[in-house]
Design a protein around this motif. Structure first.
Motif, PDB file in Angstrom:
ATOM      1  N   PRO A 171       0.826  -1.205   0.000  1.00 34.06           N
ATOM      2  CA  PRO A 171       0.000   0.000   0.000  1.00 34.06           C
ATOM      3  C   PRO A 171       0.864   1.261   0.000  1.00 34.06           C
ATOM      4  O   PRO A 171       2.066   1.186   0.254  1.00 34.06           O
ATOM      5  N   PRO A 172       0.247   2.427  -0.247  1.00 36.19           N
ATOM      6  CA  PRO A 172       1.037   3.646  -0.461  1.00 36.19           C
ATOM      7  C   PRO A 172       1.490   4.358   0.808  1.00 36.19           C
ATOM      8  O   PRO A 172       2.159   5.379   0.703  1.00 36.19           O
ATOM      9  N   VAL A 173       1.149   3.845   1.996  1.00 38.68           N
ATOM     10  CA  VAL A 173       1.578   4.465   3.253  1.00 38.68           C
ATOM     11  C   VAL A 173       2.351   3.444   4.069  1.00 38.68           C
ATOM     12  O   VAL A 173       1.884   2.319   4.288  1.00 38.68           O
ATOM     13  N   VAL A 174       3.536   3.845   4.521  1.00 39.85           N
ATOM     14  CA  VAL A 174       4.374   3.026   5.400  1.00 39.85           C
ATOM     15  C   VAL A 174       4.504   3.752   6.730  1.00 39.85           C
ATOM     16  O   VAL A 174       4.896   4.925   6.768  1.00 39.85           O
ATOM     17  N   VAL A 175       4.176   3.054   7.803  1.00 40.05           N
ATOM     18  CA  VAL A 175       4.182   3.644   9.133  1.00 40.05           C
ATOM     19  C   VAL A 175       5.393   3.139   9.909  1.00 40.05           C
ATOM     20  O   VAL A 175       5.662   1.930   9.946  1.00 40.05           O
ATOM     21  N   ALA A 176       6.119   4.062  10.515  1.00 41.05           N
ATOM     22  CA  ALA A 176       7.208   3.721  11.441  1.00 41.05           C
ATOM     23  C   ALA A 176       6.732   4.030  12.841  1.00 41.05           C
ATOM     24  O   ALA A 176       6.310   5.159  13.120  1.00 41.05           O
ATOM     25  N   VAL A 249       5.127   7.659  13.620  1.00 42.28           N
ATOM     26  CA  VAL A 249       4.236   7.813  14.755  1.00 42.28           C
ATOM     27  C   VAL A 249       4.868   8.763  15.766  1.00 42.28           C
ATOM     28  O   VAL A 249       6.006   8.574  16.200  1.00 42.28           O
ATOM     29  N   THR A 250       4.112   9.791  16.127  1.00 46.35           N
ATOM     30  CA  THR A 250       4.571  10.755  17.112  1.00 46.35           C
ATOM     31  C   THR A 250       4.019  10.462  18.500  1.00 46.35           C
ATOM     32  O   THR A 250       4.557  10.912  19.499  1.00 46.35           O
ATOM     33  N   ARG A 251       2.922   9.699  18.544  1.00 45.25           N
ATOM     34  CA  ARG A 251       2.353   9.337  19.838  1.00 45.25           C
ATOM     35  C   ARG A 251       1.534   8.064  19.689  1.00 45.25           C
ATOM     36  O   ARG A 251       0.690   7.981  18.790  1.00 45.25           O
ATOM     37  N   THR A 252       1.806   7.087  20.532  1.00 47.54           N
ATOM     38  CA  THR A 252       0.966   5.895  20.635  1.00 47.54           C
ATOM     39  C   THR A 252       0.062   6.079  21.844  1.00 47.54           C
ATOM     40  O   THR A 252       0.545   6.223  22.967  1.00 47.54           O
ATOM     41  N   VAL A 253      -1.237   6.083  21.579  1.00 39.36           N
ATOM     42  CA  VAL A 253      -2.206   6.374  22.636  1.00 39.36           C
ATOM     43  C   VAL A 253      -2.711   5.062  23.219  1.00 39.36           C
ATOM     44  O   VAL A 253      -3.340   4.261  22.517  1.00 39.36           O
ATOM     45  N   THR A 254      -2.426   4.825  24.476  1.00 42.45           N
ATOM     46  CA  THR A 254      -2.906   3.644  25.195  1.00 42.45           C
ATOM     47  C   THR A 254      -4.060   4.060  26.103  1.00 42.45           C
ATOM     48  O   THR A 254      -3.943   5.035  26.855  1.00 42.45           O
ATOM     49  N   VAL A 310      -5.129   4.260  19.428  1.00 45.48           N
ATOM     50  CA  VAL A 310      -4.805   4.854  18.136  1.00 45.48           C
ATOM     51  C   VAL A 310      -3.339   5.252  18.167  1.00 45.48           C
ATOM     52  O   VAL A 310      -2.755   5.486  19.239  1.00 45.48           O
ATOM     53  N   ARG A 311      -2.734   5.307  16.999  1.00 46.66           N
ATOM     54  CA  ARG A 311      -1.414   5.909  16.863  1.00 46.66           C
ATOM     55  C   ARG A 311      -1.547   7.154  16.018  1.00 46.66           C
ATOM     56  O   ARG A 311      -2.257   7.137  15.002  1.00 46.66           O
ATOM     57  N   LEU A 312      -0.884   8.219  16.434  1.00 48.84           N
ATOM     58  CA  LEU A 312      -0.923   9.502  15.729  1.00 48.84           C
ATOM     59  C   LEU A 312       0.413   9.675  15.016  1.00 48.84           C
ATOM     60  O   LEU A 312       1.472   9.489  15.623  1.00 48.84           O
ATOM     61  N   ALA A 313       0.366  10.035  13.734  1.00 45.90           N
ATOM     62  CA  ALA A 313       1.592  10.035  12.934  1.00 45.90           C
ATOM     63  C   ALA A 313       1.681  11.293  12.081  1.00 45.90           C
ATOM     64  O   ALA A 313       0.676  11.913  11.730  1.00 45.90           O
ATOM     65  N   ARG A 314       2.931  11.626  11.722  1.00 45.59           N
ATOM     66  CA  ARG A 314       3.211  12.770  10.873  1.00 45.59           C
ATOM     67  C   ARG A 314       3.939  12.279   9.620  1.00 45.59           C
ATOM     68  O   ARG A 314       4.901  11.486   9.717  1.00 45.59           O
ATOM     69  N   PHE A 315       3.522  12.732   8.460  1.00 41.40           N
ATOM     70  CA  PHE A 315       4.200  12.370   7.219  1.00 41.40           C
ATOM     71  C   PHE A 315       5.556  13.033   7.160  1.00 41.40           C
ATOM     72  O   PHE A 315       5.731  14.195   7.539  1.00 41.40           O
TER      73      PHE A 315
END
Length: 317
Positions: A171-176, A249-254, A310-315
Motif C-alpha cells: 500500500p502507499p503508506v508506510v508507518v514507522a 508515529v509521534t504518539r501511541t495512545v494507550t 490509536v497511533r498519531l503520525a506525521r508524514f
C-alpha cells in the motif's frame, strides 16, 4: 461534545474458510511451516499468516501459492501458518472470537519473555516458530483489520525495513512506530534489529476479497523486489508505482481507562488538518492532535484499558 458510541462493523465472511489439509504438516519439522530453497543463493523471505487465528485471508494466499507452485528463483521462501490452535476454533458465525487462545501471539516476542518460564498456548507456539524466524532475511506478516481503515504497511525496526516498504509502493503508506505497550510484535523481535528486515501488512477489512487481492499485490511486489519471482509464475501483473509515503508515529495512545471513546467514527488513514483538534476522551482526559496533518493509524473505538487506542503520525518528506 459527547463521545460517539462505537458499533461493530458487519462481521460478514466473504471469503472461503481455508482448508489446510495436508499443507498443515509443513516440511521443516515445525507444524505449519514450509520452506523451499533454490540452488542459486539469495535472500530468504518468510511470509506469515494466521498470527491471529481469525485473520484467515492471509492463509488463503499462502495456500494458493503453495498449490500453484510458487517457488523462489533464488534464495529461499518460507510460508508460515502461525496460530494454528486459534485458527482451529474459527467459526464464520462468530468470526471475531478466535483471535487467540490464551494471549495475543503478536505481543509475545520480547527475547526475555520467550526465554522465560511462563507458559501459554501462544508463547509455546512462538518458541516453536523461533528457529524458522531466525533464518529469515525478510519477513512479511499478513494481517487484516476489524475497524474501517485504509490499507497500510508497518515497518519493523531500522531504516532498511522502512525503505523496503516504501519501495514496494503498495500500500502507499508506510508507518514507522515504536510498537505497543502490551508487548512486542513479530516484526519487533530482536532478529529484525540486527540486519534482517520486517514488514507488517494491514491489508484491509477482515474476510473480504479485496483484502486478499491487496495481500497478493504486496507479496508479489516483494518477491519481485527481492529477485525471487520465477519467470512465468502465477502472480499478479507487475506494477510501476511511486514510492510509498513514510509516516512516523509521534504518539501511541494507550487507553488509560475503561471509558476511552472517540468523539466520532474516525477511519484509519484519515488526516486531521489542525493541531489541537479534540478527537477523543479517556475518562475525563482529552486527546488532541499534537500537530497539523495528523494521520490516524488504526483507531480502535473499543480499546480496552492498557491497549492501544490509536497511533498519531506525521508524514515525512
Amino acid at each position: 461534545m459527547q463521545p460517539a458510541v462505537a458499533t461493530l462493523p458487519t462481521l460478514e465472511v466473504r471469503v472461503p474458510v481455508p482448508e489446510l489439509g495436508a499443507w498443515r504438516a509443513g516440511n521443516t519439522g515445525i507444524e505449519g511451516v514450509w520452506t523451499f530453497a533454490a540452488p542459486e543463493p539469495g535472500p530468504h523471505l518468510m511470509l506469515t499468516a494466521l498470527v491471529h487465528g481469525n485473520e484467515v485471508t492471509g492463509a488463503l494466499l499462502l495456500l494458493r501459492w503453495l498449490r500453484e507452485g510458487i517457488r523462489p528463483r533464488r534464495g529461499a521462501l518460507t510460508f508460515c501458518f502461525a496460530n494454528l490452535a486459534a485458527f482451529d476454533r474459527f467459526d464464520p458465525a462468530d468470526p471475531a472470537a478466535s483471535r487467540f487462545l490464551d494471549e495475543d501471539l503478536n505481543r509475545v516476542w520480547a527475547t526475555e519473555l520467550l526465554a522465560g518460564g511462563r507458559r501459554s498456548a501462544e508463547l509455546d507456539r512462538a518458541r516453536a516458530l523461533l528457529p524458522a524466524l531466525r533464518r529469515a532475511d525478510v519477513l512479511l506478516d499478513l494481517h487484516s483489520m476489524l475497524w474501517p481503515s485504509d490499507a497500510l504497511m508497518i515497518a519493523g525496526p531500522g531504516a532498511a525495513s522502512r525503505d523496503l516498504g516504501r519501495a514496494l509502493g503498495t500500500p502507499p503508506v508506510v508507518v514507522a512506530d515504536e510498537g505497543h505497550a502490551a508487548g512486542l510484535r513479530v516484526i519487533d523481535h530482536a532478529h529484525f534489529a540486527g540486519g534482517a528486515r520486517a514488514l507488517l501488512l494491514e491489508a484491509g477489512p477482515h474476510w473480504q476479497p479485496e483484502t486478499l487481492a491487496q495481500m497478493e499485490r504486496t507479496a508479489a511486489a516483494l518477491l519481485r523486489r527481492l529477485g525471487l519471482a520465477e519467470e512465468g509464475a502465477a502472480l499478479p501483473p507487475a506494477e510501476t508505482l511511486p514510492p510509498g509515503r513514510l509516516a512516523r508515529v509521534t504518539r501511541t495512545v494507550t487507553a488509560q481507562s475503561a471509558d476511552f471513546a472517540f468523539l466520532r467514527a474516525f477511519r484509519g488513514g484519515e488526516v486531521i488538518p489542525r493541531r489541537n483538534t479534540l478527537i477523543a476522551l479517556d475518562g475525563e482526559a482529552e486527546l488532541r492532535t499534537p500537530h497539523d496533518d495528523c494521520l490516524l493509524v488504526m483507531p480502535s473505538p473499543r480499546a480496552m484499558r492498557g491497549h492501544t487506542a490509536v497511533r498519531l503520525a506525521r508524514f515525512e518528506a
